[in-house]
Motif scaffolding. Structure first.
Motif, short mmCIF file in Angstrom:
data_model
loop_
_atom_site.label_atom_id
_atom_site.label_comp_id
_atom_site.label_asym_id
_atom_site.label_seq_id
_atom_site.Cartn_x
_atom_site.Cartn_y
_atom_site.Cartn_z
N GLU A 30 3.42 -63.02 -64.05
CA GLU A 30 3.95 -61.69 -63.81
C GLU A 30 4.10 -60.91 -65.12
O GLU A 30 3.76 -59.73 -65.19
CB GLU A 30 5.30 -61.78 -63.10
N LYS A 31 4.58 -61.58 -66.18
CA LYS A 31 4.68 -60.92 -67.48
C LYS A 31 3.31 -60.48 -67.98
O LYS A 31 3.14 -59.39 -68.52
CB LYS A 31 5.35 -61.84 -68.50
N ASN A 32 2.32 -61.35 -67.81
CA ASN A 32 0.95 -61.02 -68.23
C ASN A 32 0.39 -59.83 -67.45
O ASN A 32 -0.25 -58.95 -68.01
CB ASN A 32 0.03 -62.23 -68.07
N ILE A 33 0.62 -59.82 -66.14
CA ILE A 33 0.09 -58.76 -65.26
C ILE A 33 0.64 -57.40 -65.66
O ILE A 33 -0.03 -56.38 -65.53
CB ILE A 33 0.40 -59.09 -63.78
N LYS A 34 1.86 -57.37 -66.16
CA LYS A 34 2.43 -56.09 -66.60
C LYS A 34 1.71 -55.52 -67.81
O LYS A 34 1.68 -54.32 -68.02
CB LYS A 34 3.92 -56.27 -66.91
N VAL A 35 1.06 -56.40 -68.60
CA VAL A 35 0.32 -55.99 -69.80
C VAL A 35 -1.17 -55.81 -69.48
O VAL A 35 -1.81 -54.87 -69.95
CB VAL A 35 0.50 -57.03 -70.93
N ASN A 36 -1.72 -56.72 -68.68
CA ASN A 36 -3.14 -56.73 -68.34
C ASN A 36 -3.26 -57.31 -66.93
O ASN A 36 -3.00 -58.49 -66.72
CB ASN A 36 -3.92 -57.59 -69.34
N ASN A 37 -3.68 -56.50 -65.96
CA ASN A 37 -3.68 -56.96 -64.57
C ASN A 37 -4.96 -57.70 -64.16
O ASN A 37 -5.12 -58.04 -62.99
CB ASN A 37 -3.41 -55.79 -63.61
N GLU A 38 -5.83 -57.99 -65.11
CA GLU A 38 -7.03 -58.76 -64.78
C GLU A 38 -6.70 -60.24 -64.64
O GLU A 38 -5.90 -60.78 -65.42
CB GLU A 38 -8.08 -58.60 -65.87
N VAL A 39 -7.31 -60.89 -63.66
CA VAL A 39 -7.11 -62.32 -63.43
C VAL A 39 -8.44 -62.97 -63.07
O VAL A 39 -9.38 -62.30 -62.64
CB VAL A 39 -6.09 -62.61 -62.31
N LYS A 40 -8.48 -64.30 -63.26
CA LYS A 40 -9.61 -65.11 -62.80
C LYS A 40 -9.03 -66.27 -62.02
O LYS A 40 -8.06 -66.89 -62.43
CB LYS A 40 -10.43 -65.63 -63.98
N LEU A 41 -9.64 -66.53 -60.87
CA LEU A 41 -9.25 -67.65 -60.02
C LEU A 41 -10.43 -68.59 -59.90
O LEU A 41 -11.58 -68.13 -59.79
CB LEU A 41 -8.87 -67.20 -58.61
N THR A 42 -10.17 -69.88 -59.94
CA THR A 42 -11.19 -70.86 -59.61
C THR A 42 -10.65 -71.71 -58.48
O THR A 42 -9.45 -72.01 -58.41
CB THR A 42 -11.56 -71.76 -60.81
N LEU A 43 -11.54 -72.08 -57.57
CA LEU A 43 -11.16 -72.91 -56.44
C LEU A 43 -12.39 -73.62 -55.93
O LEU A 43 -13.52 -73.22 -56.24
CB LEU A 43 -10.53 -72.07 -55.32
N GLY A 44 -12.18 -74.65 -55.17
CA GLY A 44 -13.31 -75.38 -54.63
C GLY A 44 -12.88 -76.45 -53.65
O GLY A 44 -11.69 -76.62 -53.37
N SER A 45 -13.88 -77.16 -53.15
CA SER A 45 -13.64 -78.28 -52.26
C SER A 45 -14.81 -79.25 -52.38
O SER A 45 -15.97 -78.84 -52.35
CB SER A 45 -13.51 -77.83 -50.81
N LYS A 46 -14.49 -80.51 -52.49
CA LYS A 46 -15.55 -81.53 -52.51
C LYS A 46 -16.12 -81.76 -51.12
O LYS A 46 -17.15 -82.39 -50.97
CB LYS A 46 -15.01 -82.84 -53.08
N ASP A 47 -15.46 -81.21 -50.09
CA ASP A 47 -15.87 -81.42 -48.71
C ASP A 47 -16.84 -80.36 -48.19
O ASP A 47 -17.27 -80.43 -47.05
CB ASP A 47 -14.64 -81.46 -47.80
#
Length: 128
Positions: free
Chosen positions: A59-76
């Motif tokens: 949340e503190k970071n988003i107030k300065v820079n609202n860009e994000v990266k998400l990684t997700l996956g599934s072995k199935d």
């Protein structure tokens, strides 16, 4: 004319299986927080809603820079060329929702949340 979808059928298949989601933000300091595939709720306009209880450094970071990266996956979920598993890199902008219809909907599903972490997807890329 409808806008092109950013999230593929394979993405939806992945979030139907359990796995870890990593959320990276950078603003004050680089920070990574985790959640679960099963906690992701996708809206009709392809925003990703995530129940947030902690996420304070994010949340503190988003107030300065609202860009994000998400990684997700599934072995199935089969990836490219019959690869045993697949994953995604999601890029977007983030905000917090603290009231309103979407907050109430998420609070009913995830009673533990204090806020809803909202990601507006700008890019989604299958990695495996």
């Amino acid at each position: 004319m409808s806008e092109k979808k950013k999230l593929s059928e394979k993405f939806y298949e992945v979030i139907d299986h359990e796995g870890v989601v990593s959320i990276t933000s950078w603003g004050v300091v680089p920070h990574v927080v985790n959640t679960w595939n099963s906690f992701l709720v996708i809206t009709e306009d392809e925003r990703i809603l995530i129940p947030a209880y902690g996420f304070r450094k994010t949340e503190k970071n988003i107030k300065v820079n609202n860009e994000v990266k998400l990684t997700l996956g599934s072995k199935d979920v089969e990836g490219y060329k019959n690869y045993p598993g697949t994953g995604f890199l999601i890029e977007g902008t983030a905000a917090y929702i603290e009231s309103g219809e979407e907050y109430d909907f998420m609070k009913e599903k995830f009673s533990f949340l204090s806020r809803v972490f909202e990601v507006t997807v700008t890019k989604a890329k299958q990695m495996l």
